[in-house]
Write an enzyme that holds these catalytic residues in place. Sequence first.
Site, PDB file in Angstrom:
ATOM      1  N   LYS A  98      58.252 -14.183 144.928  1.00  0.00           N
ATOM      2  CA  LYS A  98      58.965 -15.236 143.863  1.00  0.00           C
ATOM      3  C   LYS A  98      59.807 -16.091 144.515  1.00  0.00           C
ATOM      4  CE  LYS A  98      61.943 -15.294 139.579  1.00  0.00           C
ATOM      5  NZ  LYS A  98      63.158 -14.682 139.239  1.00  0.00           N
ATOM      6  N   ALA A 185      63.846 -16.477 132.921  1.00  0.00           N
ATOM      7  CA  ALA A 185      65.145 -16.977 132.715  1.00  0.00           C
ATOM      8  C   ALA A 185      65.543 -17.281 131.304  1.00  0.00           C
ATOM      9  CB  ALA A 185      65.755 -17.994 133.644  1.00  0.00           C
ATOM     10  N   GLY A 186      66.642 -16.677 130.797  1.00  0.00           N
ATOM     11  CA  GLY A 186      67.181 -17.255 129.434  1.00  0.00           C
ATOM     12  C   GLY A 186      66.874 -16.518 128.289  1.00  0.00           C
ATOM     13  N   ASN A 207      65.905  -9.822 133.124  1.00  0.00           N
ATOM     14  CA  ASN A 207      66.928  -9.084 133.959  1.00  0.00           C
ATOM     15  C   ASN A 207      68.263  -8.768 132.976  1.00  0.00           C
ATOM     16  OD1 ASN A 207      68.124  -9.313 137.260  1.00  0.00           O
ATOM     17  ND2 ASN A 207      68.360  -7.701 135.883  1.00  0.00           N
TER      18      ASN A 207
END
Length: 256
Positions: A98, A185-186, A207
């Site tokens: 990643k 993300a977010g 996460n």
Amino acid sequence: MSKLYIADKIFESRLFLGTSKFNSYELMGEAIAASKTQMVTVSMKRLDPDKPHKDSMMKYVRKPGLQLLPNTSGVRNAKEAVFAAELARSAFETNWIKLEIHPDPTYLLPDPIETYNATVELVQKGFVVLPYTIADPLLCKRLEEAGAACVMPMAAPIGTSKGVSNKDLLRMVVETCNIPVIVDAGLGAPSHAAEVMEMGVDAVLVNTAIARSGNPVEMAKAFSMAVESGRMAYLAELTEQRDIADSGSPLTSYRL
């Protein structure tokens, strides 16, 4: 739910998990199991060679059927990213990486130029590259042309849990790319995951929203269910999808 193909791997689950921010490795392991994920991200920074295997993170992530996805978090440019990827390939025994390059420690926004340059070099070195990037349809197409196995556009700034702040751009990325689109993300709630899955993205990586919740195990289950329901809704063609298609707007995708 239909299978997801990334490079040479096939995934039944479209929910991928990050492994940081959990209160303990044991809790992380329970959340991974509850989520039914088949891929987790891991960081070189969290490996402690002085700890015995029974006390390390690897005890909980090196499992049959679980793809490890090392990340390059913390690097500032393409040169550092390539070096980190080569270390990760040796440490984790996988050529999957990643790619994260965010030189600004305040906002952790990915550097598009360095990300592209690193993708080109890593692909040439035989890596399966999953680049974390801004939701820029032109950049994502360039990354596809450079050989990226997928693209991982952000829904909102990393760690903010704000949900989908760039919906139209994400739609354009889905429409433009012919490789899997994984929102990273977010996302702060299962409803956010369902929302982007309904838009036609192929998977999500979560996460903070799981690890820092009051009950990470139950939250992992909730995200798993949300991802599955969002995908089912997309395949069933939401009314909004059909209306956009009937109007001739390019902001839709029917990649099944």
